[in-house]
Design a protein around this motif. Structure first.
Motif, PDB file in Angstrom:
ATOM      1  N   CYS A   1     -81.925  48.757 -10.270  1.00 54.70           N
ATOM      2  CA  CYS A   1     -81.544  47.384  -9.939  1.00 54.70           C
ATOM      3  C   CYS A   1     -80.164  47.412  -9.294  1.00 54.70           C
ATOM      4  O   CYS A   1     -79.425  48.389  -9.407  1.00 54.70           O
ATOM      5  CB  CYS A   1     -81.540  46.495 -11.181  1.00 54.70           C
ATOM      6  N   SER A   2     -79.805  46.306  -8.646  1.00 56.37           N
ATOM      7  CA  SER A   2     -78.487  46.198  -8.019  1.00 56.37           C
ATOM      8  C   SER A   2     -77.409  46.013  -9.075  1.00 56.37           C
ATOM      9  O   SER A   2     -77.711  45.728 -10.249  1.00 56.37           O
ATOM     10  CB  SER A   2     -78.468  45.018  -7.047  1.00 56.37           C
ATOM     11  N   ASP A   3     -76.137  46.151  -8.679  1.00 59.45           N
ATOM     12  CA  ASP A   3     -75.030  45.948  -9.613  1.00 59.45           C
ATOM     13  C   ASP A   3     -75.039  44.527 -10.173  1.00 59.45           C
ATOM     14  O   ASP A   3     -74.803  44.310 -11.367  1.00 59.45           O
ATOM     15  CB  ASP A   3     -73.694  46.215  -8.910  1.00 59.45           C
ATOM     16  N   GLN A   4     -75.337  43.561  -9.296  1.00 53.75           N
ATOM     17  CA  GLN A   4     -75.371  42.168  -9.743  1.00 53.75           C
ATOM     18  C   GLN A   4     -76.473  41.947 -10.766  1.00 53.75           C
ATOM     19  O   GLN A   4     -76.269  41.310 -11.803  1.00 53.75           O
ATOM     20  CB  GLN A   4     -75.553  41.240  -8.537  1.00 53.75           C
ATOM     21  N   ARG A   5     -77.654  42.491 -10.477  1.00 55.79           N
ATOM     22  CA  ARG A   5     -78.765  42.323 -11.419  1.00 55.79           C
ATOM     23  C   ARG A   5     -78.489  43.031 -12.741  1.00 55.79           C
ATOM     24  O   ARG A   5     -78.860  42.542 -13.812  1.00 55.79           O
ATOM     25  CB  ARG A   5     -80.053  42.870 -10.772  1.00 55.79           C
ATOM     26  N   PHE A   6     -77.813  44.168 -12.655  1.00 56.38           N
ATOM     27  CA  PHE A   6     -77.475  44.896 -13.887  1.00 56.38           C
ATOM     28  C   PHE A   6     -76.553  44.056 -14.764  1.00 56.38           C
ATOM     29  O   PHE A   6     -76.728  43.985 -15.990  1.00 56.38           O
ATOM     30  CB  PHE A   6     -76.810  46.226 -13.533  1.00 56.38           C
ATOM     31  N   GLU A   7     -75.563  43.395 -14.147  1.00 59.31           N
ATOM     32  CA  GLU A   7     -74.667  42.540 -14.906  1.00 59.31           C
ATOM     33  C   GLU A   7     -75.426  41.388 -15.552  1.00 59.31           C
ATOM     34  O   GLU A   7     -75.180  41.012 -16.712  1.00 59.31           O
ATOM     35  CB  GLU A   7     -73.558  41.991 -13.999  1.00 59.31           C
ATOM     36  N   GLU A   8     -76.367  40.813 -14.787  1.00 61.46           N
ATOM     37  CA  GLU A   8     -77.173  39.718 -15.326  1.00 61.46           C
ATOM     38  C   GLU A   8     -78.000  40.193 -16.518  1.00 61.46           C
ATOM     39  O   GLU A   8     -78.161  39.474 -17.514  1.00 61.46           O
ATOM     40  CB  GLU A   8     -78.079  39.155 -14.238  1.00 61.46           C
ATOM     41  N   ARG A   9     -78.517  41.412 -16.416  1.00 59.44           N
ATOM     42  CA  ARG A   9     -79.323  41.945 -17.513  1.00 59.44           C
ATOM     43  C   ARG A   9     -78.466  42.202 -18.754  1.00 59.44           C
ATOM     44  O   ARG A   9     -78.907  41.985 -19.887  1.00 59.44           O
ATOM     45  CB  ARG A   9     -80.007  43.233 -17.062  1.00 59.44           C
ATOM     46  N   LEU A  10     -77.250  42.678 -18.533  1.00 56.07           N
ATOM     47  CA  LEU A  10     -76.374  42.968 -19.668  1.00 56.07           C
ATOM     48  C   LEU A  10     -76.080  41.718 -20.486  1.00 56.07           C
ATOM     49  O   LEU A  10     -76.009  41.769 -21.721  1.00 56.07           O
ATOM     50  CB  LEU A  10     -75.053  43.573 -19.174  1.00 56.07           C
ATOM     51  N   TYR A  11     -75.916  40.608 -19.794  1.00 49.87           N
ATOM     52  CA  TYR A  11     -75.533  39.374 -20.477  1.00 49.87           C
ATOM     53  C   TYR A  11     -76.721  38.431 -20.696  1.00 49.87           C
ATOM     54  O   TYR A  11     -76.539  37.291 -21.104  1.00 49.87           O
ATOM     55  CB  TYR A  11     -74.431  38.661 -19.700  1.00 49.87           C
ATOM     56  N   GLY A  12     -77.940  38.932 -20.393  1.00 48.59           N
ATOM     57  CA  GLY A  12     -79.127  38.098 -20.599  1.00 48.59           C
ATOM     58  C   GLY A  12     -79.535  38.070 -22.052  1.00 48.59           C
ATOM     59  O   GLY A  12     -79.144  38.903 -22.877  1.00 48.59           O
ATOM     60  N   ASP A  13     -80.353  37.082 -22.403  1.00 43.61           N
ATOM     61  CA  ASP A  13     -80.826  36.933 -23.778  1.00 43.61           C
ATOM     62  C   ASP A  13     -82.119  37.698 -24.033  1.00 43.61           C
ATOM     63  O   ASP A  13     -82.609  37.728 -25.156  1.00 43.61           O
ATOM     64  CB  ASP A  13     -81.063  35.440 -24.088  1.00 43.61           C
ATOM     65  N   TYR A  14     -82.687  38.283 -22.937  1.00 40.08           N
ATOM     66  CA  TYR A  14     -83.943  39.008 -23.125  1.00 40.08           C
ATOM     67  C   TYR A  14     -84.000  40.124 -22.091  1.00 40.08           C
ATOM     68  O   TYR A  14     -83.258  40.137 -21.120  1.00 40.08           O
ATOM     69  CB  TYR A  14     -85.142  38.069 -22.949  1.00 40.08           C
ATOM     70  N   ILE A  15     -84.871  41.054 -22.306  1.00 39.87           N
ATOM     71  CA  ILE A  15     -85.070  42.148 -21.346  1.00 39.87           C
ATOM     72  C   ILE A  15     -86.227  41.760 -20.447  1.00 39.87           C
ATOM     73  O   ILE A  15     -87.375  41.677 -20.886  1.00 39.87           O
ATOM     74  CB  ILE A  15     -85.365  43.478 -22.063  1.00 39.87           C
ATOM     75  N   GLU A  16     -85.915  41.524 -19.170  1.00 43.02           N
ATOM     76  CA  GLU A  16     -86.944  41.083 -18.237  1.00 43.02           C
ATOM     77  C   GLU A  16     -87.866  42.241 -17.861  1.00 43.02           C
ATOM     78  O   GLU A  16     -87.480  43.406 -17.945  1.00 43.02           O
ATOM     79  CB  GLU A  16     -86.294  40.530 -16.964  1.00 43.02           C
TER      80      GLU A  16
END
Length: 442
Positions: free
Chosen positions: A386-401
């Motif tokens: 994933c991109s750096d931006q998506r990785f950051e979103e995943r880190l702070y997300g409430d679930y694993i997409e």
């Protein structure tokens, strides 16, 4: 009535005598004067001798002159010197003038002002760099004989009409000037129409031609169509052809059957990958068609030496063909980090062999450290693909997409991207370069 030629008044009898003398002189030095019968020759043998010596001085041989003996009808002072001086002025090296005349002797008959200057202005108008003019003419000297309002203009206009950026026409001419002499209706358009019919969007095709103008030189009936049929015979699915061509356009012009046969045999013999698996490999990375077999074996031997079985390596390559072009030194560092620092089971590399294609220092290590700091446990694909931006979103997300696949082609000229976003060639606000990068990204 007598005519005035080179300042000497000759009657019919004198002209016949002079012609005989000049022809005897040419025969004596090995030049056949047969083609000069209809040509007006100089009044004296000294003038003809001067022409021959001048042509030899710039590098032409007697055999070269015999190939186009009509050049002997050109005056040294009125034709040859003005033309050569102009060619040197626009960038041809003096040492290359003889070679240029040998390849295109008709240029000696041209008028510098009426015929040559307009062609050079036309090339400059296409954004061909001034310092590249000489190089272009050496590659394709026949350009000097074309009419501006004919083939050259129509070729450029058609390419621009299918999406080629006008600013890229100059570099295209420098790379492959021969397309300026191709007829649109019989050569360029049929090739473009055929590739579009395979599902290749015109915008992608335009980007390909901008970078590799030599694709226009591939013969449609003799080379391109047989190679596309060859892809089918080796098991590549039709819906993957546009992606294959976009990633490796040279595949259209290779001796493809021989190369595919050799590589398929090698993959089956050495890597235990069956023909169907080989087809999947070529779909994902068609460059393997031209890859040397000893290059392929280096990463394969590394994986075998790390405890993977031959069957495991075969599965990994089918999943991620980019493994076969990975540098062994980088693979070694990534493997030891995976084994010693990450402490993950080897089975994860079987599931996600793409791990070896990511940079250890710029992606794997920093992202893994971020995961450790947050005590997140996830798959390799989840935090790497994933991109750096998506990785950051995943880190702070409430679930694993769920993981999504990369871009894929579909017949009909549209490119479907993750998230069901359709990019059509009719959309005016789409970014051509972004689309091209998405298409050919591995």
């Amino acid at each position: 009535m007598p005519t005035i030629t080179w300042g000497v008044i000759q009657g019919r009898k004198e002209k016949l005598v002079s012609r005989v003398i000049i022809c005897d002189y040419l025969k004596s030095i090995g030049i056949t004067p047969d083609e000069l019968e209809e040509l007006e020759l100089p009044s004296t043998v000294e003038v003809m001798c001067e022409r021959v010596e001048f042509l030899q001085k710039i590098g032409l041989t007697v055999d070269d002159i015999n190939e186009y003996s009509l050049m002997l009808g050109c005056s040294v002072r009125k034709n040859i010197i003005p033309v050569l001086s102009y060619l040197e002025k626009i960038g041809l090296q003096r040492s290359k003038l003889g070679e240029f005349v040998k390849n295109y002797p008709q240029c000696l008959h041209a008028s510098v002002v009426v015929e040559l200057v307009p062609v050079i202005k036309f090339l400059r108008g296409l954004d061909v760099e001034k310092q590249d003019i000489g190089y272009v003419l050496m590659k394709y000297p026949e350009l000097l004989g074309f009419k501006l309002e004919g083939t050259m203009s129509t070729s450029v206009a058609y390419l621009v009409s299918i999406g080629v950026n006008p600013r890229d026409v100059g570099p295209m001419v420098t790379q492959y000037p021969y397309f300026l002499g191709m007829r649109v209706g019989t050569t360029i358009k049929p090739l473009v129409d055929y590739l579009v019919s395979l599902g290749l969007p015109k915008k992608i095709l335009a980007r390909m031609l901008e970078k590799r103008a030599y694709l226009l030189g591939y013969d449609l009936e003799e080379t391109v169509k047989p190679n596309v049929n060859c892809l089918l015979s080796f098991g590549l699915r039709k819906e993957t052809w546009p992606s294959v061509i976009a990633q490796f356009p040279q595949i259209l012009g290779l001796p493809l059957k021989a190369k595919l046969s050799s590589q398929q045999y090698f993959f089956n013999l050495k890597l235990k990958i069956d023909p169907d698996g080989f087809a999947r490999v070529i779909e994902k990375m068609p460059q393997i068609v031209s890859l040397h077999q000893h290059v392929i074996m280096k990463p394969v031997e590394f994986l075998l030496g790390r405890g993977f079985s031959t069957a495991d390596v075969a599965k990994m390559i089918v999943k991620c063909p980019q493994l076969v072009v990975s540098q062994v030194g980088l693979m070694k560092n990534s493997f030891y980090f995976f084994k010693n620092d990450m402490g993950r089971p080897m089975e994860e590399l079987l599931d996600f062999p793409d791990y070896f294609t990511y940079s250890l220092e710029s992606r794997i290590k920093p992202r893994y450290q971020r995961l450790q700091s947050k005590e997140i446990r996830c798959s390799l694909a989840w935090f790497l693909n994933c991109s750096d931006q998506r990785f950051e979103e995943r880190l702070y997300g409430d679930y694993i997409e769920p993981e999504s696949s990369g871009p894929s082609f579909f017949m009909g000229g549209k490119l479907e991207l993750p998230g069901n976003e359709i990019v059509s060639e009719e959309e005016e606000d789409s970014d051509d370069e972004t689309l091209y990068r998405r298409t050919v990204s591995l």
